[in-house]
Design a protein around this motif. Structure first.
Motif, mmCIF file in Angstrom:
data_model
loop_
_atom_site.group_PDB
_atom_site.id
_atom_site.type_symbol
_atom_site.label_atom_id
_atom_site.label_comp_id
_atom_site.label_asym_id
_atom_site.label_seq_id
_atom_site.Cartn_x
_atom_site.Cartn_y
_atom_site.Cartn_z
ATOM 1 N N ARG A 124 15.017 79.387 11.937
ATOM 2 C CA ARG A 124 13.746 79.978 12.343
ATOM 3 C C ARG A 124 13.100 80.743 11.193
ATOM 4 N NH1 ARG A 124 10.551 79.358 13.806
ATOM 5 N NH2 ARG A 124 9.693 80.887 15.208
ATOM 6 N N PHE A 125 13.919 81.419 10.401
ATOM 7 C CA PHE A 125 13.385 82.121 9.235
ATOM 8 C C PHE A 125 12.752 81.135 8.263
ATOM 9 C CE2 PHE A 125 16.475 85.908 9.620
ATOM 10 C CZ PHE A 125 15.619 86.490 10.518
ATOM 11 N N GLN A 126 13.292 79.939 8.230
ATOM 12 C CA GLN A 126 12.787 78.942 7.281
ATOM 13 C C GLN A 126 11.768 78.019 7.933
ATOM 14 O OE1 GLN A 126 16.393 77.143 5.968
ATOM 15 N NE2 GLN A 126 16.804 78.729 4.466
ATOM 16 N N GLU A 127 11.251 78.411 9.053
ATOM 17 C CA GLU A 127 10.239 77.649 9.776
ATOM 18 C C GLU A 127 10.746 76.294 10.241
ATOM 19 O OE1 GLU A 127 6.424 77.982 7.905
ATOM 20 O OE2 GLU A 127 5.462 76.865 9.510
ATOM 21 N N ARG A 128 12.015 76.253 10.619
ATOM 22 C CA ARG A 128 12.551 75.026 11.195
ATOM 23 C C ARG A 128 12.943 75.296 12.645
ATOM 24 N NH1 ARG A 128 17.454 73.771 9.103
ATOM 25 N NH2 ARG A 128 17.710 75.686 7.927
ATOM 26 N N VAL A 129 13.312 74.236 13.349
ATOM 27 C CA VAL A 129 13.740 74.402 14.735
ATOM 28 C C VAL A 129 15.213 74.778 14.796
ATOM 29 C CG1 VAL A 129 14.120 73.212 16.881
ATOM 30 C CG2 VAL A 129 11.995 72.871 15.690
ATOM 31 N N MET B 196 19.823 87.112 7.521
ATOM 32 C CA MET B 196 18.672 87.571 6.752
ATOM 33 C C MET B 196 19.015 87.586 5.269
ATOM 34 S SD MET B 196 16.261 89.415 8.640
ATOM 35 C CE MET B 196 15.005 90.561 8.446
ATOM 36 N N VAL C 110 18.887 84.248 3.793
ATOM 37 C CA VAL C 110 17.561 83.665 3.641
ATOM 38 C C VAL C 110 16.805 84.300 2.478
ATOM 39 C CG1 VAL C 110 15.324 83.570 4.780
ATOM 40 C CG2 VAL C 110 17.351 82.911 6.011
ATOM 41 N N LEU C 111 17.096 85.588 2.244
ATOM 42 C CA LEU C 111 16.237 86.346 1.336
ATOM 43 C C LEU C 111 16.526 86.117 -0.138
ATOM 44 C CD1 LEU C 111 15.851 89.816 3.020
ATOM 45 C CD2 LEU C 111 14.111 88.132 2.620
ATOM 46 N N TYR C 112 17.744 85.744 -0.486
ATOM 47 C CA TYR C 112 18.085 85.760 -1.905
ATOM 48 C C TYR C 112 18.622 84.419 -2.383
ATOM 49 C CZ TYR C 112 17.826 90.651 -0.871
ATOM 50 O OH TYR C 112 17.376 91.850 -0.442
ATOM 51 N N VAL D 12 6.351 83.702 9.286
ATOM 52 C CA VAL D 12 6.898 82.447 9.792
ATOM 53 C C VAL D 12 7.391 82.630 11.220
ATOM 54 C CG1 VAL D 12 8.863 80.932 9.538
ATOM 55 C CG2 VAL D 12 7.457 81.441 7.571
ATOM 56 N N THR E 108 8.701 72.193 12.190
ATOM 57 C CA THR E 108 9.379 70.936 12.480
ATOM 58 C C THR E 108 9.371 70.724 13.988
ATOM 59 O OG1 THR E 108 11.479 72.085 12.524
ATOM 60 C CG2 THR E 108 10.901 70.982 10.495
ATOM 61 N N THR F 127 15.389 78.936 1.358
ATOM 62 C CA THR F 127 14.142 79.316 2.010
ATOM 63 C C THR F 127 12.942 78.799 1.228
ATOM 64 O OG1 THR F 127 15.338 81.304 2.560
ATOM 65 C CG2 THR F 127 13.018 81.273 3.068
ATOM 66 N N TYR G 233 10.087 76.141 2.350
ATOM 67 C CA TYR G 233 8.664 76.481 2.312
ATOM 68 C C TYR G 233 7.912 75.523 1.389
ATOM 69 C CZ TYR G 233 9.723 80.913 4.630
ATOM 70 O OH TYR G 233 10.124 81.864 5.501
ATOM 71 N N SER H 130 15.755 87.529 -7.316
ATOM 72 C CA SER H 130 16.966 86.726 -7.502
ATOM 73 C C SER H 130 16.624 85.399 -8.174
ATOM 74 C CB SER H 130 17.665 86.510 -6.170
ATOM 75 O OG SER H 130 16.751 86.076 -5.207
#
Lengths: 308, 138, 360
Positions: free
Chosen positions: A33-38, A270, A273-275, B20, B27, C122, C126, C191
């Motif tokens: 979800r953070f990466q805009e996926r399902v 999180m 996803v962030l780094y 987001v 998707t 990520t 994107y 990073s």
């Protein structure tokens, strides 16, 4: 009978197994979800596990067969034993004064097994991955241990249940030692070899690290051990830092505990996803130049508070 | 190799992640049902047989050798199309001077029948000869 | 510590296309490297001599899976020079539009691959999400996501209606926002910077020495861009900047490519706004006179060069392709010095290898 139920069903093996699957799914789903996926459906971790179990078990020529079969079992057993002493919503299978030290010791067994499985493999990626995992172990373990020792020092006991009880009398460890909590979370990421500290199994560098040449049941056991380690590690941190449930006094303990654990899991997702992944020398720098002094500072501050 | 550390950009992606999360996933699950084709999609190759004069330009220009022309004399020819070779590049459509062969905006279905992989587009071959010929080619 | 040879490729999660590297490491330190290529050699130049000029357009479009259109365009331009035909202005503009869209697509794809290789999923997701918008535009325009088959000798066979033009402009506006946001992250994220700074260094002298082209050269301070330098139609009528950085590392290449993406978006917008009226292709005689011609163009990875010789027959007597990746490939031994094992992935993704282009 009660003991057997506790060992096998709750909070023993079955509970851990299903939590591991649930945590794996939640983790993947949240990251997606953070990466805009399902993201995958809820049965995906089960499907992956069953698929691996059904696959042919191949071992590369030259690898030590006995050790290759024993090491995932050792990792799994260590994690399961550690789980016995980590209370889930106040219920633990066993507990004694000093069980925190035992749990910490048992939780480092998978790391050693992980290194050894790289060592006994013949593939060059496995060997490099194994070496990396040992280097990583030395980088995160010291700050991690110091961060976890601080709550113990503060409450004057090495028993997890009593640390929880102490938080019940005062306040959350998270509020008393925010720095320690952050350090423990970073240490946990390193311990679980999750993104962004998945250096030993970095796909673009060493393929899958020590587990590159494994398949079938052994790989399934490894994955199960890793996922259960995630669960146990998160449960441990929940107990040590947000153990008290007074704020939710009217709610039953267990769902509250589960929610807290899931919240920590989301924090871990999180971070993933962030780094970007760190280089091993960057991790060593981070561990020894930033995290270890901070952990020391935290520990000294705790001692000073106790002295007051 | 020194890397400087800028604390103000420590969790730089966080606002993006928040965006987001508010927007929802881009998707989708497997879309059962009718597929929506883009307007310029080059799909099934079709022909208006009455316009074809058997000049063979499409055969000559086809980069995948997907069209073949069997001919005997001026008015006796057969244009054969092989969908499995076709690259759907619409070169035949561009090459055709009479607008006979063209591609339509329709999805190309998969097939497991070998006889569908040889399509006779234009058949100007008198009936009595063609039966004997076709037995050999199949 | 003992030396180990780590094979990377021909099959490796790091590589999207087959090429083999043998990295000699001592612990984590890389001390030597060797490369082997040719796994995707398809003999395209030879095949071109056996097919007709028209068939070759489609064959050469398949040289590369990312910059397919620019190959076909450059070949067509060489053949048009041989025939001596002038392409109508609308055709030229549409060709340039597809080229620029392809550049955006290529750079976004590259950014995703780099991010993936440094464990930054990520950014990968994107970047590829935004790339999908470009692919959709291209598919709507030409019918193909990668192989557009848009070129004919003498112009293009696709055309834009007025309504479609407005629609694409709208989609580009949306993409503008997406890309700006993404590039902002790329430029600021710590990073990512920590992993790419001072990795894969190439000095300006080395770039000159190895004849490096494209974004890799521009990241080392060499101000070359064939679009601007050649004064070709339509680029002489459009305003754009050529981003140049002089650090020479993967970080600088990231910046160059990301700023180029923004410039390409600007170009697309200008092309669509000034799109001239008229036919998209000229009528061309089928016979090609004997002679020879060259054509050059700025592909996403640098300058691509075509030489076509004709002997008056149906098929060319010789087609020579020089792709930009080859120059980047030969700098790899230099770039792979004095780095650690973990940086190999950064270096290899930093030069944006297109093995299919290099092997042909």
């Amino acid at each position: 009978m009660v003991i057997l139920f506790r060992l096998l069903v709750f909070p023993g093996f079955l509970f851990l197994f299903f939590s591991a699957m649930l945590f794996d799914w939640v983790d993947r789903r949240v990251i997606a979800r953070f990466q805009e996926r399902v993201g995958p459906p809820w049965y995906q971790p089960f499907a992956d596990f069953v698929k691996l179990l059904a696959k042919e078990d191949v071992l590369s020529t030259g690898a030590h067969a006995t050790a290759a079969s024993l090491l995932p079992v050792a990792a799994l057993v260590a994690v399961l034993t550690a789980a016995l002493y980590v209370p889930v919503g106040g219920i633990a299978v066993a507990s004694f004064e000093g069980d925190l030290i035992l749990v910490l010791f048992l939780l480092s067994v998978p790391a050693i097994s992980y290194f050894l499985v790289g060592w006994i493999s013949v593939g060059v990626y496995s060997v490099i991955g194994g070496n990396r995992s040992l280097l990583q172990y030395f980088s995160y373990e010291v700050p991690f241990l110091m961060a976890l020792a601080a709550p113990a020092a503060l409450s004057g006991t090495w028993s997890i249940a009593r640390i929880v009880a102490y938080q019940g009398q005062t306040s959350w460890g998270l509020l008393m030692q925010p720095l320690g909590f952050i350090l423990a979370m970073i240490g946990l990421v390193g311990k679980l070899k999750r993104d962004p500290l998945d250096i030993p199994k970095a796909k673009s560098e060493v393929i899958a690290g020590p587990l590159t040449e494994f398949s079938g049941r052994k790989l399934a056991l490894w994955h199960l051990a890793m996922e259960m380690q995630t669960v146990v590690g998160i449960f441990l941190l929940v107990n040590l830092f947000v153990g008290d449930s007074r704020f939710f006094g009217w709610l039953p303990q267990l769902p509250v505990f589960g929610l807290k654990a899931l919240a920590l899991l989301v924090l871990l997702s999180m971070a993933a996803v962030l780094y970007a992944r760190l280089r091993i020398d960057q991790l060593a720098d981070l561990g020894w130049k930033i995290l270890a002094p901070l952990a020391l500072l935290q520990f000294v501050a705790t001692l000073w508070i106790i002295g007051l | 190799m020194k890397t400087r550390f800028y604390p103000h950009t420590f969790a730089y992606l966080l606002p993006h992640i928040w965006r987001v999360l508010c927007k929802g996933a881009c998707t989708v699950g497997f879309p059962f049902g009718e597929a929506k084709l883009p307007s310029g999609y080059r799909g099934v190759v079709k022909i208006k047989p009455e316009l074809c004069r058997g000049c063979g330009l499409c055969v000559r220009d086809c980069p995948a050798f997907g069209i073949e022309l069997e001919r005997e004399g001026r008015d006796k020819f057969r244009l054969i199309y092989y969908p499995d070779r076709c690259a759907y590049c619409s070169q035949c459509e561009t090459s055709c001077n009479f607008g006979a062969i063209y591609q339509v905006n329709e999805f190309v279905p998969a097939t497991d029948r070998p006889d569908e992989l040889r399509v006779v587009l234009v058949d100007r071959w008198p009936e009595e000869d063609s039966t004997a010929d076709e037995d050999q080619t199949d | 510590m003992s030396k180990t040879i780590v094979p990377i490729g021909p099959q490796h999660p790091l590589l999207k296309e087959p090429v083999a590297f043998q990295i000699t490491v001592e612990g984590e330190q890389v001390i030597d490297s060797a490369m082997r290529m040719g796994y995707v050699h398809r003999g395209i130049e030879r095949l071109c001599e056996e097919r007709t000029y028209v068939q070759d357009i489609h064959l050469l479009e398949r040289v590369c899976g990312i910059c397919s259109h620019v190959h076909a365009t450059t070949y067509c331009r060489a053949v048009e020079a041989l025939i001596g035909v002038e392409v109508p202005l609308r055709g030229v503009y549409l060709r340039a539009l597809l080229c620029e869209l392809e550049r955006i697509h290529s750079h976004l794809l590259w950014l995703g691959v780099l991010a993936r290789n440094i464990g930054f999923d990520t950014i990968f997701m994107y970047a590829w999400r935004d790339r999908e918008i470009v692919l959709d535009i291209m598919e709507d325009l030409s019918g193909g996501r990668v192989s557009h088959a848009a070129n004919v000798i003498g112009g293009v066979r696709v055309d834009l209606t007025e309504a479609r033009r407005e629609e694409i402009l709208g989609e580009l506006t949306f993409l503008d926002g997406q890309v700006a946001r993404l590039l902002n992250v790329v430029e600021q994220e710590q990073s990512l910077r920590a992993r790419t700074r001072d990795i894969g260094l190439l000095t300006l002298e080395q770039v000159r020495q190895y004849c490096v082209v494209g974004p890799v050269a521009r990241a080392s301070g060499l101000d070359v861009d064939f679009r601007r330098d050649s004064l070709q139609v339509p680029y002489d009528r459009l305003t754009f900047e050529v981003p140049v950085h002089d650090a020479g590392d993967v970080w600088a290449r990231t910046l160059v490519r990301s700023q180029e993406t923004v410039e390409s978006l600007r170009l697309c917008r200008q092309i669509l706004e000034d799109l001239p009226e008229g036919p998209t292709s000229a009528r061309v005689p089928r016979r090609v006179k004997a002679g020879q011609a060259i054509a050059r163009a700025e592909a996403p990875r640098g300058e691509v060069f075509y030489y076509v010789r004709s002997d008056g027959s149906d098929s060319p007597a010789r087609v020579k392709v020089r792709t930009p990746t080859l120059t980047s490939l030969i700098t790899l031994p230099v770039q792979l010095q004095e780095i650690t094992m973990a940086d190999v992935s950064v270096v290899l993704s930093g030069v944006d290898l297109c093995i299919a282009c290099a092997d042909r």
